[in-house]
Design a protein around this motif. Sequence first.
Motif, PDB file in Angstrom:
ATOM      1  N   ASN A 140       0.854  -1.192   0.000  1.00 35.94           N
ATOM      2  CA  ASN A 140       0.000   0.000   0.000  1.00 35.94           C
ATOM      3  C   ASN A 140       0.892   1.245   0.000  1.00 35.94           C
ATOM      4  N   LYS A 141       0.266   2.381   0.089  1.00 37.76           N
ATOM      5  CA  LYS A 141       1.012   3.644   0.023  1.00 37.76           C
ATOM      6  C   LYS A 141       2.063   3.754   1.144  1.00 37.76           C
ATOM      7  N   GLU A 142       1.677   3.358   2.369  1.00 38.43           N
ATOM      8  CA  GLU A 142       2.608   3.478   3.509  1.00 38.43           C
ATOM      9  C   GLU A 142       3.844   2.599   3.294  1.00 38.43           C
ATOM     10  N   ILE A 143       3.607   1.381   2.826  1.00 40.04           N
ATOM     11  CA  ILE A 143       4.742   0.467   2.597  1.00 40.04           C
ATOM     12  C   ILE A 143       5.644   1.042   1.497  1.00 40.04           C
ATOM     13  N   CYS A 144       5.018   1.605   0.467  1.00 35.19           N
ATOM     14  CA  CYS A 144       5.813   2.229  -0.608  1.00 35.19           C
ATOM     15  C   CYS A 144       6.644   3.379  -0.061  1.00 35.19           C
ATOM     16  N   GLU A 145       6.059   4.168   0.830  1.00 32.89           N
ATOM     17  CA  GLU A 145       6.807   5.321   1.360  1.00 32.89           C
ATOM     18  C   GLU A 145       7.984   4.862   2.221  1.00 32.89           C
ATOM     19  N   GLU A 146       7.790   3.767   2.949  1.00 34.36           N
ATOM     20  CA  GLU A 146       8.905   3.214   3.730  1.00 34.36           C
ATOM     21  C   GLU A 146      10.031   2.800   2.777  1.00 34.36           C
ATOM     22  N   LEU A 147       9.657   2.065   1.735  1.00 32.73           N
ATOM     23  CA  LEU A 147      10.671   1.577   0.791  1.00 32.73           C
ATOM     24  C   LEU A 147      11.321   2.731   0.032  1.00 32.73           C
ATOM     25  N   PHE A 148      10.538   3.746  -0.282  1.00 33.52           N
ATOM     26  CA  PHE A 148      11.081   4.920  -0.967  1.00 33.52           C
ATOM     27  C   PHE A 148      12.168   5.574  -0.103  1.00 33.52           C
ATOM     28  N   ASN A 169      12.270   3.098 -12.432  1.00 25.68           N
ATOM     29  CA  ASN A 169      10.991   2.424 -12.724  1.00 25.68           C
ATOM     30  C   ASN A 169      10.200   2.148 -11.457  1.00 25.68           C
ATOM     31  N   VAL A 170      10.920   1.669 -10.433  1.00 27.13           N
ATOM     32  CA  VAL A 170      10.266   1.384  -9.152  1.00 27.13           C
ATOM     33  C   VAL A 170       9.644   2.680  -8.607  1.00 27.13           C
ATOM     34  N   VAL A 171      10.422   3.743  -8.624  1.00 22.58           N
ATOM     35  CA  VAL A 171       9.940   5.007  -8.066  1.00 22.58           C
ATOM     36  C   VAL A 171       8.780   5.568  -8.900  1.00 22.58           C
ATOM     37  N   ARG A 172       8.895   5.420 -10.224  1.00 16.75           N
ATOM     38  CA  ARG A 172       7.792   5.878 -11.090  1.00 16.75           C
ATOM     39  C   ARG A 172       6.494   5.144 -10.717  1.00 16.75           C
ATOM     40  N   GLU A 173       6.617   3.828 -10.534  1.00 14.28           N
ATOM     41  CA  GLU A 173       5.423   3.049 -10.145  1.00 14.28           C
ATOM     42  C   GLU A 173       4.877   3.506  -8.808  1.00 14.28           C
ATOM     43  N   MET A 174       5.783   3.774  -7.887  1.00 11.71           N
ATOM     44  CA  MET A 174       5.341   4.205  -6.540  1.00 11.71           C
ATOM     45  C   MET A 174       4.565   5.522  -6.616  1.00 11.71           C
ATOM     46  N   GLU A 176       3.143   6.811  -9.471  1.00 13.12           N
ATOM     47  CA  GLU A 176       1.966   6.686 -10.337  1.00 13.12           C
ATOM     48  C   GLU A 176       0.859   5.858  -9.684  1.00 13.12           C
ATOM     49  N   ASN A 177       1.230   4.708  -9.139  1.00 15.82           N
ATOM     50  CA  ASN A 177       0.206   3.765  -8.662  1.00 15.82           C
ATOM     51  C   ASN A 177      -0.178   3.950  -7.201  1.00 15.82           C
ATOM     52  N   LYS A 179       0.728   6.938  -5.334  1.00 14.61           N
ATOM     53  CA  LYS A 179       0.660   8.364  -4.961  1.00 14.61           C
ATOM     54  C   LYS A 179       1.465   8.662  -3.695  1.00 14.61           C
ATOM     55  N   ILE A 180       2.692   8.160  -3.636  1.00 15.28           N
ATOM     56  CA  ILE A 180       3.491   8.395  -2.429  1.00 15.28           C
ATOM     57  C   ILE A 180       3.738   9.894  -2.236  1.00 15.28           C
ATOM     58  N   ASP A 181       3.802  10.281  -0.965  1.00 11.32           N
ATOM     59  CA  ASP A 181       4.051  11.683  -0.621  1.00 11.32           C
ATOM     60  C   ASP A 181       5.560  11.832  -0.420  1.00 11.32           C
ATOM     61  N   PHE A 182       6.284  12.028  -1.541  1.00 13.92           N
ATOM     62  CA  PHE A 182       7.744  11.997  -1.403  1.00 13.92           C
ATOM     63  C   PHE A 182       8.291  13.212  -0.669  1.00 13.92           C
ATOM     64  N   THR A 183       7.571  14.320  -0.667  1.00 16.68           N
ATOM     65  CA  THR A 183       8.041  15.494   0.086  1.00 16.68           C
ATOM     66  C   THR A 183       8.076  15.177   1.584  1.00 16.68           C
ATOM     67  N   ARG A 184       7.074  14.461   2.042  1.00 14.49           N
ATOM     68  CA  ARG A 184       7.033  14.081   3.463  1.00 14.49           C
ATOM     69  C   ARG A 184       8.238  13.186   3.809  1.00 14.49           C
ATOM     70  N   VAL A 185       8.520  12.247   2.905  1.00 17.96           N
ATOM     71  CA  VAL A 185       9.659  11.345   3.161  1.00 17.96           C
ATOM     72  C   VAL A 185      10.963  12.143   3.183  1.00 17.96           C
ATOM     73  N   TYR A 186      11.128  13.038   2.211  1.00 17.12           N
ATOM     74  CA  TYR A 186      12.360  13.853   2.183  1.00 17.12           C
ATOM     75  C   TYR A 186      12.503  14.677   3.454  1.00 17.12           C
ATOM     76  N   ASN A 187      11.396  15.265   3.925  1.00 15.27           N
ATOM     77  CA  ASN A 187      11.461  16.058   5.158  1.00 15.27           C
ATOM     78  C   ASN A 187      11.936  15.205   6.322  1.00 15.27           C
ATOM     79  N   ASN A 188      11.366  14.016   6.421  1.00 10.40           N
ATOM     80  CA  ASN A 188      11.752  13.137   7.528  1.00 10.40           C
ATOM     81  C   ASN A 188      13.204  12.691   7.423  1.00 10.40           C
ATOM     82  N   LEU A 189      13.666  12.451   6.209  1.00  9.75           N
ATOM     83  CA  LEU A 189      15.041  11.970   6.038  1.00  9.75           C
ATOM     84  C   LEU A 189      16.078  13.075   6.233  1.00  9.75           C
TER      85      LEU A 189
END
Length: 319
Positions: A140-148, A169-174, A176-177, A179-189
């Motif tokens: 799901n989205k949460e698991i994708c965000e962890e992996l991202f 490709n993996v990131v594109r899928e995450m 596209e499919n 809708k990961i919130d990559f800004t949130r992940v970047y902030n946390n990292l």
Amino acid sequence: MYNDIFEAIKSYNNIVIARHVGVDPDAMASQIALKDSIKLTFPEKNVFAIGNGTVKFNFIGHLDKGVDFDQLNDILLIVTDTPDKKRVDMEELTHYEKSIKIDHHPFIEKFCTIEYINDKRSSASEIVYDLIKNTDLKINKEICEELFAGIVADTGRFLFNNTTNDTFNVVREMIENYKIDFTRVYNNLYKRPLSEVKFFGFLANNILTTNNSVGYIKVSNSDLLSYGVDSATPGNLINEFSNTEELLVWLTATEDVKNNFIRVSVRSRGPVINKTLELHSGGGHALASGAKLKTFEDVDLLIKDLDNLCKEYIESSDK
Ligand code: AMP
């Protein structure tokens, strides 16, 4: 191989997931995301993520503490992001029936029943995504965000040469499919306290270089105390030197008084360093490695070997 892993997961009710000591985002993300995916797919299974954590990575997930594994039988152990047994962070687990390794480090030793290793993949997180997508494991989205988070950290935000078309490709899928919130992940990292930013100033001001472009900074416990940072911080900041023109290889060597060793993190812009690190009881990837040394004299010996490595590298590049 993915099918063998899935079948093993399917057939065990007690699953323990471990990863390497000195947790980093990819180790934590591959471990937690795999746990979350197994729980999403098989809610009735007992799945535990073990090892020592750090509050810094709480945004990825939480580790299971205080579990008495002696009370559990028939345990399947899964180890992510770890090439050798001595670096698996699993003090609390003394018995298991079957084991699986999922890793992207160059091969060091076989210690699991099933081993899936692909050192062409950027991160263990990228492999876990692939495993999930190629089996009936759910995501799901949460698991994708962890992996991202794991992928971003191990590729240095897609800067390092372990980034491939598979990674994108993996990131594109995450995106596209799921809708990961990559800004949130970047902030946390990448959000840092001011103490750490000031400490980076200290590192930048104190880096020394050898004749053949090895940069090194020796950090004492009193340096850490005066900036209010811990012994993991220099290693967490080492990639900040990645674009420094004068450096081919660089390292931080940090006194860790709690564990009574010197933590060494090494990075390279060309020379393959993991073999040299292995000679100093460490290891890692071609361009990102580490070691635990006893004294700063041992660090000097490592610097000398890395300087020779860079000398050879410069001479062969000149030819
Ligand atoms: P670090 O500098 O701690 O981020 O580590 C970079 C890479 O080197 C990671 O792939 C680690 O798994 C590996 N590494 C770090 N420390 C050690 C060690 N003491 N022994 C073997 N490999 C290590």
